[in-house]
Design an enzyme around this catalytic site. Structure first.
Site, PDB file in Angstrom:
ATOM      1  N   GLU A  73       0.853  -1.186   0.000  1.00 42.52           N
ATOM      2  CA  GLU A  73       0.000   0.000   0.000  1.00 42.52           C
ATOM      3  C   GLU A  73       0.887   1.234   0.000  1.00 42.52           C
ATOM      4  O   GLU A  73       1.199   1.772  -1.048  1.00 42.52           O
ATOM      5  CB  GLU A  73      -0.943  -0.035   1.210  1.00 42.52           C
ATOM      6  CG  GLU A  73      -2.114   0.914   1.089  1.00 42.52           C
ATOM      7  CD  GLU A  73      -3.214   0.580   2.093  1.00 42.52           C
ATOM      8  OE1 GLU A  73      -4.150   1.383   2.186  1.00 42.52           O
ATOM      9  OE2 GLU A  73      -3.136  -0.458   2.769  1.00 42.52           O
TER      10      GLU A  73
ATOM     11  N   GLU B 273      -2.032   0.800  13.442  1.00 40.08           N
ATOM     12  CA  GLU B 273      -3.216   1.145  12.661  1.00 40.08           C
ATOM     13  C   GLU B 273      -4.496   0.840  13.433  1.00 40.08           C
ATOM     14  O   GLU B 273      -5.436   1.639  13.459  1.00 40.08           O
ATOM     15  CB  GLU B 273      -3.205   0.376  11.347  1.00 40.08           C
ATOM     16  CG  GLU B 273      -4.405   0.633  10.457  1.00 40.08           C
ATOM     17  CD  GLU B 273      -4.322  -0.114   9.152  1.00 40.08           C
ATOM     18  OE1 GLU B 273      -4.969   0.310   8.183  1.00 40.08           O
ATOM     19  OE2 GLU B 273      -3.602  -1.140   9.091  1.00 40.08           O
TER      20      GLU B 273
END
Length: 935
Positions: free
Chosen positions: A459, A731
């Site tokens: 990502e 996260e």
């Protein structure tokens, strides 16, 4: 007393260079002096260029981002800039040390370089080399290199790299904007034979973007490079060299390279001297001239460099017999190895952030291999580091190492954008200090040419929502101004291509765009932060069209109801109650999040318009913001101060964004505090609510609740990851589960800065250092000593100089110290007082009486309310300890699934969860606890 002395003169050149990107760079200088109450009355600037000296006088106290006061620079022009200042006392300083300023841009139409690459690539994204030789007919006076790539590159002249930058030129939307470096290479050239070579790989330009089977190349199939070298000779002549089809292309030892995959290097294929004159390139072929690209523009943001090296902390032998190196810190970069061994032997380096079951935890990387390989040449000791890839990791698995592995032979090289560190925080709470350090490392790892969400998996994208919430923290910790303003230029280009809609990520590689609240609002929030923290009116002006286009799009979506309803949203992303497979499924209704952000953007645009002198726009957007506010209150807030979405984030938005009137803040704050208590003082917010919940509690008089929330160590909380050994921000609140396993969701990162936005509250509120005017021209000093803390301190290198605020408690006395930079002043609100002081520059100290609110704890028993139990930290800890001894499952059930309300007794909860034996054991422990309290 030390006389005033101007220092740190800056002309907006990227850090480590003297080249400016514009003919009219803005100027900033700081003044150092021991004198208190020093204010600049005027300043004199001198620019010496081409034998002429020009001066300009600034008849004001302005010293930050001052407009260029001379004739615009011309391409190639250089000169020396000095400043001297005159204070309000009419004393004039000496001249500052001269600053070299060089025009790092070409004239329009002067870019002639053609992009070139490998002649006949055999596979996509193939790395390679290009080179040429040339003669210089006279001695060199000055040589300037302009170079770029669709991919990543490094230039070597006569065998020497031209600079220490890494992965240049970085990632921009290549179809709209390409960056070139400008480099002084005078010292590398000489009269006679010379050679230039370029190493290159695909990097971001040829990466496969998209998730799972949708991954595809967006920009290019093959990398290309372009170079323009301008050599000025001592006899007044000029030689110019550009990339074109006469250059020669060949293969080097880098056999494969990708951002996600890693890099492979075969030392047997190295060609010594390939970038020096006299090299035999007979086996090479003419370079392929690629399709023309857009004309590159000069760099304004800081380049990426090798910043730090981290040694191996531990060598681990895993249950399967593998060798893993632990560097003790989750970081971003790559490994440098020093090794010797048999020719053809392959060393494999695999990277990951965590271990799971004692082995390298690679599942969170998804499709990113994050593996480098090195094939030995067998020619003695060799040192190697990958060049065109990077990894996010704490652990590295090493396979194929010849003989015993000496940990001193491997070092982790930390890379990120080379920003000046400007902010620090410390307190009496060790876990909070580690939390803050984790925030710093999270920014370092994710500020690599652009603000990414994470640096390790497949990502590493510029998610707009993440930087929207983190921009204030980023701007305190590092000088992030040019880094973020350059990224905002990319945002505006992507947005223009999408008819005003801001993509989820910038650069956008995920295809068609649609608006999402809190993500697209980066268009209005980030420029506003740069104004607030750096007094950067220029970026605000440059982004004004972007700000209005985004806000107009939202207001059109809202229509006559003035609410953003019923459309796709990320909402309060990663609310801890959201299931692993559905991170948008938050408690706060997405329509509330959307409409709150629509109000905020309209409000920010109204403010920006006023700052820029667009008075009609300011009135129009203020009116539209008021329409949204009125509709929001009518739809979502009851007259009694309850939100229709009874979630922590909903209340925080209404309070902190000033949507609800001040008359309702008390009721909203009380309900918010109750919700936090009912959740056991554990986090109940996601990406949207987390950065503002502590502010909402503080503003409504619940600092004690904010403290409990901050210092909570149970999951979910800010400190739970710290207790689990985290060295960056996760996260997910539970990226690692309490049993040490990795969260089962398909999206789990251990280096994600968004939830670290709480650090801004630590700086502004706990330590008490905030800007009251743009750029800290006036400071707001308002420390809030937290219950249980004995000291805290923040320091920030403002554009005017270093500001610091600290406090220390000794019994009922709190002593506050402050340093106010020259040419600024401060508004001061001391703890325990409602009075506001105004002080000038210099050092200050105050002592005030702030009695510790110490109500002695009362007796506890099974009939004590659940609210009273959770408010009594000792009683709560005793409850969990005893339940854990009797029934760990019951203890976890009570911990995780109790609503801690005043209307229900502990006895009722235990009857449901644990049974009579557990209740009896708790009653005995509480009787002992109460007796110890004198009850």
């Amino acid at each position: 007393m030390t006389a005033a002395r101007p220092v740190a003169l800056d002309a907006e050149a990227p850090r480590g260079t003297s080249f400016v990107a514009t003919p009219t760079p803005r100027l900033t200088w700081r003044t150092e002096t021991d004198a208190s109450d020093w204010t600049q009355r005027s300043a004199e600037l001198e620019f010496a260029s081409a034998g002429a000296r020009r001066t300009a006088t600034i008849d004001s106290s302005d010293s930050v981002l001052v407009p260029w006061p001379f004739e615009p620079l011309t391409p190639g022009q250089d000169g020396e800039l000095r400043v001297r200042v005159t204070g309000a006392d009419h004393a004039t300083s000496d001249w500052s040390e001269p600053l070299t300023v060089r025009a790092g841009f070409l004239a329009p139409g002067r870019w002639h370089a053609e992009p070139i690459g490998l002649t006949t690539p055999t596979r996509p994204a193939e790395p390679g080399l290009v080179r040429t030789e040339f003669e210089l007919p006279a001695p060199v006076r000055r040589a300037t290199l302009f170079a770029t790539a669709t991919g990543a590159y490094q230039v070597a002249i006569n065998g020497n790299d031209v600079d220490d930058q890494v992965l240049k030129p970085g990632w921009t939307p290549y179809q709209y904007r390409l960056i070139h470096e400008t480099t002084d290479v005078t010292a590398l050239l000489a009269e006679g034979a010379n050679a230039v070579g370029i190493r290159f790989a695909g990097a971001w330009a040829t990466e496969l973007y998209g998730f799972r089977d949708r991954a595809h190349r967006v920009y290019a199939e093959q990398p290309s490079v372009a170079l323009q070298l301008i050599v000025e000779h001592t006899d007044g002549t000029t030689t110019e060299l550009v990339t074109d089809g006469t250059w020669r292309a060949g293969h080097g030892p880098i056999t494969a390279s990708g951002i996600y995959a890693g890099e492979s290097y075969d030392a047997r294929l190295a060609q010594p001297g390939w970038s020096a004159a006299g090299f035999d390139d007979g086996g090479w072929s003419p370079a392929r001239v690629a399709e023309p690209t857009i004309v590159p523009e000069p760099r304004t943001s800081p380049p990426v460099r090798r910043i730090e090296e981290v040694a191996v902390a531990e060598v681990i032998s895993t249950p399967s017999g593998r060798t893993i190196l632990d560097f003790g810190q989750n970081l971003v970069g790559r490994l440098r190895i020093t090794v010797s061994g048999q020719e053809g032997r392959i060393i494999t380096l695999r990277h990951a952030e965590v271990l799971e079951h004692g082995e390298l935890g690679v599942r969170p990387l998804r499709a990113a291999a994050a593996a480098d390989t090195y094939t030995l040449a067998g020619t003695g000791e060799q040192t190697w580091e990958p060049e065109f890839s990077f990894h996010g990791f704490r652990y590295a698995e090493v396979a194929g190492w010849p003989g015993d592995l000496d940990p001193a032979s491997v070092v982790a090289v930390v890379i990120h954008s080379d920003m000046e560190r400007t902010g620090w925080f410390t307190s009496s709470h060790d876990l909070v200090n580690r939390l803050h350090e984790n925030v710093v490392w999270g920014q370092r790892g994710n500020f690599l040419y652009l603000p990414t969400d994470c640096p390790q998996r497949d990502e590493r994208l510029g998610w707009t929502g993440d930087i929207q919430v983190f921009a204030p923290t980023a701007s305190f910790l590092f000088d992030s101004r040019t880094f973020l303003s350059s990224w905002l230029a990319d945002l505006a280009l992507e947005q223009r291509a999408a008819d005003g809609v801001v993509p989820f990520i910038v650069p956008n590689v995920l295809g068609p765009v649609r608006p999402a609240a809190a993500w697209g609002d980066a268009a209005t929030v980030v420029p506003s932060v740069l104004l607030e923290r750096f007094a950067d009116r220029g970026t605000l002006e440059a982004q004004y069209e972007s700000m209005t286009a985004w806000t107009d799009h939202l207001l059109d979506l809202a229509g006559e109801r003035h609410l953003w309803e019923g459309r796709f949203q990320f909402g309060d992303w990663l609310d801890p109650t959201a299931p692993p497979e559905s991170p948008a499924d938050a408690k706060a209704h997405p329509d509330i999040v959307a409409s709150a952000y629509m109000y905020r953007s309209a409000d920010l645009v109204a403010h920006a318009a006023a700052v820029l002198g667009h008075d009609a726009d300011a009135r129009r957007y203020r009116d539209r913001a008021e329409q949204v506010r009125t509709a929001f209150l009518a739809e979502y807030v009851t007259p009694a101060g309850r939100m229709m979405s009874d979630a922590q984030t909903a209340y925080a938005l209404a309070i902190v964004f000033d949507i609800a009137p001040a008359t309702q803040h008390g009721a909203l704050g009380r309900r918010l505090a109750k919700l936090v208590r009912e959740s056991g003082y554990r986090i109940g917010t996601g990406f949207v609510g987390t950065p503002i919940i502590a502010d909402a509690l503080t503003r409504t008089g619940h600092l004690d609740v904010a403290t409990r929330l901050l210092t909570q160590t149970e999951c979910p909380s800010w400190l739970y990851p710290v207790t689990m050994g985290a060295t960056t921000i996760w996260e997910r609140w539970d990226s690692t589960l309490p049993d040490g396993s990795i969260n089962p969701g398909q999206m789990t990162s251990f280096n994600h800065y968004a939830l670290g936005a709480i650090a801004d509250w630590l700086h502004r509120t706990v330590a008490g250092l905030a800007p009251a005017e743009p750029g800290y021209r006036t400071l707001l000093i308002q420390p809030r000593p937290l219950p249980g803390f004995t000291h805290a301190r923040a320091e920030h290198r403002t554009p005017y100089g270093t500001a610091a605020v600290g406090w220390r408690r000794d019994g009922d006395t709190v002593t506050v110290t402050a340093t106010v930079p020259p040419n600024t002043r401060a508004r001061v609100i001391l703890p325990g007082t409602g009075e506001e002081l105004t002080v000038s520059s210099g050092g200050h100290e105050w002592s005030v009486s702030v009695p510790v609110a110490a109500e002695p704890p009362g007796p506890v028993g099974l009939d004590t309310s659940l609210a009273a139990v959770i408010d009594d930290e000792q009683a709560y800890a005793t409850l969990l300890r005893v339940l854990g001894e009797v029934s760990p499952d019951a203890a976890e059930d009570v911990r995780a699934h109790t609503t801690w309300v005043p209307g229900r007794s502990l006895r009722e909860r235990l009857d449901h969860a644990a049974g009579a034996d557990a209740a009896d054991r708790v009653a005995e422990a509480y009787a002992e606890l109460s007796a110890g309290r004198g009850h």
